[in-house]
Design a protein around this motif. Structure first.
Motif, mmCIF file in Angstrom:
data_model
loop_
_atom_site.group_PDB
_atom_site.id
_atom_site.type_symbol
_atom_site.label_atom_id
_atom_site.label_comp_id
_atom_site.label_asym_id
_atom_site.label_seq_id
_atom_site.Cartn_x
_atom_site.Cartn_y
_atom_site.Cartn_z
ATOM 1 N N ASP A 73 -18.003 -45.215 -47.135
ATOM 2 C CA ASP A 73 -18.383 -45.533 -48.522
ATOM 3 C C ASP A 73 -17.453 -44.910 -49.557
ATOM 4 N N GLY A 74 -16.304 -44.430 -49.102
ATOM 5 C CA GLY A 74 -15.358 -43.793 -50.013
ATOM 6 C C GLY A 74 -15.355 -42.282 -49.863
ATOM 7 N N THR A 75 -16.432 -41.739 -49.277
ATOM 8 C CA THR A 75 -16.534 -40.296 -49.037
ATOM 9 C C THR A 75 -16.976 -39.994 -47.610
ATOM 10 N N THR A 76 -18.086 -40.611 -47.218
ATOM 11 C CA THR A 76 -18.684 -40.345 -45.906
ATOM 12 C C THR A 76 -18.406 -41.484 -44.938
ATOM 13 N N GLN A 77 -18.148 -41.127 -43.689
ATOM 14 C CA GLN A 77 -17.920 -42.112 -42.640
ATOM 15 C C GLN A 77 -18.970 -41.955 -41.550
ATOM 16 N N TRP A 78 -19.538 -43.088 -41.121
ATOM 17 C CA TRP A 78 -20.488 -43.127 -40.022
ATOM 18 C C TRP A 78 -19.888 -43.993 -38.912
ATOM 19 N N SER A 79 -19.848 -43.485 -37.703
ATOM 20 C CA SER A 79 -19.344 -44.266 -36.572
ATOM 21 C C SER A 79 -20.434 -44.344 -35.512
ATOM 22 N N VAL A 87 -24.532 -41.709 -33.578
ATOM 23 C CA VAL A 87 -23.764 -41.893 -34.809
ATOM 24 C C VAL A 87 -23.075 -40.583 -35.165
ATOM 25 N N ASN A 88 -21.758 -40.623 -35.298
ATOM 26 C CA ASN A 88 -21.000 -39.461 -35.742
ATOM 27 C C ASN A 88 -20.785 -39.573 -37.241
ATOM 28 N N VAL A 89 -21.193 -38.551 -37.978
ATOM 29 C CA VAL A 89 -21.067 -38.544 -39.436
ATOM 30 C C VAL A 89 -19.984 -37.542 -39.827
ATOM 31 N N LEU A 180 -19.775 -58.447 -51.743
ATOM 32 C CA LEU A 180 -20.221 -57.396 -50.841
ATOM 33 C C LEU A 180 -20.845 -56.252 -51.629
ATOM 34 N N ASN A 181 -22.124 -56.008 -51.367
ATOM 35 C CA ASN A 181 -22.812 -54.897 -52.005
ATOM 36 C C ASN A 181 -22.347 -53.584 -51.403
ATOM 37 N N ASP A 182 -22.377 -52.504 -52.186
ATOM 38 C CA ASP A 182 -21.942 -51.200 -51.691
ATOM 39 C C ASP A 182 -22.733 -50.743 -50.469
ATOM 40 N N SER A 183 -23.957 -51.232 -50.309
ATOM 41 C CA SER A 183 -24.777 -50.848 -49.159
ATOM 42 C C SER A 183 -24.160 -51.327 -47.838
ATOM 43 N N ALA A 184 -23.280 -52.325 -47.915
ATOM 44 C CA ALA A 184 -22.631 -52.837 -46.708
ATOM 45 C C ALA A 184 -21.694 -51.807 -46.097
ATOM 46 N N PHE A 185 -21.385 -50.742 -46.858
ATOM 47 C CA PHE A 185 -20.434 -49.734 -46.401
ATOM 48 C C PHE A 185 -21.105 -48.389 -46.124
ATOM 49 N N ARG A 186 -22.428 -48.440 -45.960
ATOM 50 C CA ARG A 186 -23.191 -47.234 -45.615
ATOM 51 C C ARG A 186 -24.061 -47.514 -44.400
ATOM 52 N N GLU A 196 -28.975 -41.166 -32.010
ATOM 53 C CA GLU A 196 -28.823 -39.734 -32.244
ATOM 54 C C GLU A 196 -27.774 -39.524 -33.345
ATOM 55 N N ILE A 197 -28.098 -38.732 -34.334
ATOM 56 C CA ILE A 197 -27.188 -38.453 -35.438
ATOM 57 C C ILE A 197 -26.443 -37.157 -35.148
ATOM 58 N N ILE A 198 -25.113 -37.215 -35.118
ATOM 59 C CA ILE A 198 -24.286 -36.028 -34.898
ATOM 60 C C ILE A 198 -23.490 -35.784 -36.166
ATOM 61 N N ASP A 199 -23.887 -34.767 -36.928
ATOM 62 C CA ASP A 199 -23.266 -34.473 -38.223
ATOM 63 C C ASP A 199 -22.067 -33.550 -38.013
ATOM 64 N N LEU A 200 -20.880 -34.068 -38.261
ATOM 65 C CA LEU A 200 -19.640 -33.301 -38.058
ATOM 66 C C LEU A 200 -19.063 -32.764 -39.351
ATOM 67 N N ARG A 201 -19.821 -32.860 -40.436
ATOM 68 C CA ARG A 201 -19.301 -32.407 -41.723
ATOM 69 C C ARG A 201 -19.337 -30.877 -41.817
#
Length: 201
Positions: A73-79, A87-89, A180-186, A196-201
């Motif tokens: 979304d320009g700052t955060t990446q979710w894979s 999901v790696n954040v 494309l709404n911004d929600s498409a990139f989150r 499972e959410i894996i927060d790497l920040r």
């Protein structure tokens, strides 16, 4: 996953001198970049080493390729890795974003690459003008070949690694001015409730 990231690190950022830069190649790349900037939000379907879809809006993107979905979304990446249901954040650096977003390559020739014109060539029946980019400093990528259509759109990209491995990207569909709404990139947690959410920040 690394192969997927390098492939997606496909399609193109040059502060150094231009002594090793071909003027014709630069003109083709500049025109391609200008066309891309005017295209608004873009939706791309591609094949080659891997099939996938890419949606881009400014510095935001969504990529679905090789069993991995990536939102930025320009700052955060979710894979999201489908095989592991995880999901790696992360908050990637600009360089890391370039390695994931194929279309970061559309501007990457401006920083860190030498380039030369390679003539008119055809791939899968589509003819275009070809440019070869080589990194100014040694890295995993040995060279990037990009074929540009008469409409100044990338239609073929080949990433050659130092070990000789090649990853090819053929543009099958290129749609501009997408709504494309911004929600498409989150990442939408409700669509992946068990991941499972894996927060790497």
């Amino acid at each position: 996953m690394r192969k997927n990231i390098l492939l997606a690190g496909f399609l193109l950022t040059c502060l150094g001198g231009f002594a090793q830069h071909d003027a014709k190649a630069r003109a083709i790349l500049d025109k391609m970049a200008a066309s891309y900037q005017q295209a608004g939000a873009v939706s791309i379907r591609f094949g080659g080493t891997q099939d996938g879809t890419l949606k881009v809006k400014g510095n935001k993107f969504y990529l679905n390729c090789g069993g991995i979905e990536t939102w930025f979304d320009g700052t955060t990446q979710w894979s999201y890795v489908k095989q592991n249901d995880e999901v790696n954040v992360s908050e990637p650096s600009p360089e890391e974003v370039q390695s994931v977003n194929p279309y970061a390559l559309v501007n990457s020739y401006k920083q860190g690459f030498n380039y030369r014109y390679a003539g008119t060539k055809s791939h899968k029946g589509k003819q275009g003008e070809e440019v070869t980019l080589t990194p100014e400093t040694e890295q995993d990528v040995k060279s990037i070949t990009i074929n540009v259509s008469s409409a100044s759109q990338p239609q073929y990209i080949c990433i050659t690694l130092q070990n000789g491995e090649k990853q090819e990207f053929y543009v099958q569909s290129y749609q501009t001015k997408q709504n494309l709404n911004d929600s498409a990139f989150r990442f939408d947690r409700s669509k992946y409730p068990d991941a499972e959410i894996i927060d790497l920040r």
